[in-house]
Design an enzyme around this catalytic site. Structure first.
Site, PDB file in Angstrom:
ATOM      1  N   CYS A   1       8.022   1.029  -3.391  1.00 16.10           N
ATOM      2  CA  CYS A   1       7.078   1.495  -4.417  1.00 16.10           C
ATOM      3  C   CYS A   1       5.965   2.324  -3.779  1.00 16.10           C
ATOM      4  CB  CYS A   1       6.492   0.307  -5.172  1.00 16.10           C
ATOM      5  SG  CYS A   1       5.516   0.772  -6.625  1.00 16.10           S
ATOM      6  N   CYS A   2       5.399   1.832  -2.693  1.00 18.80           N
ATOM      7  CA  CYS A   2       4.343   2.578  -2.001  1.00 18.80           C
ATOM      8  C   CYS A   2       4.870   3.914  -1.470  1.00 18.80           C
ATOM      9  CB  CYS A   2       3.788   1.751  -0.845  1.00 18.80           C
ATOM     10  SG  CYS A   2       2.637   0.451  -1.325  1.00 18.80           S
TER      11      CYS A   2
ATOM     12  N   CYS B   1      -3.819   0.110  -5.989  1.00 17.70           N
ATOM     13  CA  CYS B   1      -3.197   0.056  -7.308  1.00 17.70           C
ATOM     14  C   CYS B   1      -3.444  -1.316  -7.934  1.00 17.70           C
ATOM     15  CB  CYS B   1      -1.701   0.312  -7.192  1.00 17.70           C
ATOM     16  SG  CYS B   1      -1.276   1.972  -6.612  1.00 17.70           S
TER      17      CYS B   1
ATOM     18  N   CYS C   1      -1.307  -4.624  -7.277  1.00 14.72           N
ATOM     19  CA  CYS C   1      -1.286  -5.154  -5.909  1.00 14.72           C
ATOM     20  C   CYS C   1      -2.676  -5.356  -5.331  1.00 14.72           C
ATOM     21  CB  CYS C   1      -0.469  -4.231  -5.004  1.00 14.72           C
ATOM     22  SG  CYS C   1       1.232  -3.985  -5.547  1.00 14.72           S
TER      23      CYS C   1
ATOM     24  N   CYS D   1      -0.008   0.608   3.085  1.00 13.73           N
ATOM     25  CA  CYS D   1       0.922   1.250   2.157  1.00 13.73           C
ATOM     26  C   CYS D   1       1.874   2.215   2.889  1.00 13.73           C
ATOM     27  CB  CYS D   1       0.168   2.004   1.069  1.00 13.73           C
ATOM     28  SG  CYS D   1      -0.871   3.348   1.695  1.00 13.73           S
TER      29      CYS D   1
END
Length: 223
Positions: free
Chosen positions: A115-116, A198, A201, A220
């Site tokens: 995702c990062c 974000c 998280c 990240c």
């Protein structure tokens, strides 16, 4: 790789190791001009404020992940309205809904590294491509993994000079600059968040303890 540029960056990093942050950033601006870009997370606008006092045409890049707190987006908009600097918001290739459709809902929970990479690292790589150097507000005091940050160094993966003007700053140094220069600050920093990423998280917590809480993940991948 530009071996000569890498060698110069490492030499300047040693020469400016104890220099004030403003001097380090001024060197970067004078050396690279508009081939320098400043990355801003919009936790506070210290580095943006410094840049605006040196030169007004060096761009600032913000990664709009689609998962930011409303306060972070609001801080970005306030920075854009306050400073006479080109501000570039970079977005991932997929929207959040599109990512859910391709990779499953809430990828940040099932595979936070992917995702990062998709929402932060790849968009930033794309944004940095035209530039020879980039600066960020990372500091050694933020985490154990950042204790060796050079004030000027070499981004090996991207093949660019990377500048950390605030590398040696403490939290107190940041607070002092903010107060003395009336710098814009993300409201979340006064609401229990000492590090803002974000929203899925990020939790309230001391230092970066609220980032990816409960997991071994600490970065990240941008830096």
């Amino acid at each position: 790789m530009d071996a000569a540029l890498k060698a110069r960056a490492e030499r300047v990093g040693r020469e400016l190791a104890d220099a004030p942050a403003e001097e380090i950033l001024r060197w970067a601006v004078e050396e690279f001009g508009t081939k320098l870009v400043v990355a801003a997370s919009m936790a506070e606008a210290v580095l943006v404020d410094m840049l605006a006092k040196i030169r007004s045409d060096v761009p600032v890049v913000f990664i709009d992940t689609g998962y930011h707190f409303a306060e972070t987006v609001g801080t970005r908009d306030a920075v854009a309205a306050t400073y006479n600097l080109p501000l570039i918001s970079v977005r991932p290739q997929l929207t959040v809904a599109g990512q859910d459709a391709v990779h499953g809902k809430d990828l940040y929970a099932s595979d936070p590294d992917l995702c990062c990479r998709m929402r932060k690292v790849v968009p930033l790589d794309r944004a940095l491509a035209p530039y020879r150097a980039w600066a960020a507000g990372s500091r050694r005091a933020e985490s154990d993994g950042r204790k060796a940050l050079p004030v000027v160094g070499w981004d090996e993966r991207r093949g660019k000079v990377k500048i950390h003007p605030l590398a040696t700053w403490t939290d107190e140094d940041v607070d002092r600059y903010v107060e003395e220069n009336n710098v814009l600050v993300n409201p979340l920093l006064t609401d229990g968040y000492q590090s803002v990423g974000c929203w899925p998280c990020t939790q309230r917590g001391t230092g970066r303890a609220g980032r990816w809480a409960g997991s071994t993940k600490t970065e990240c991948g941008i830096h």
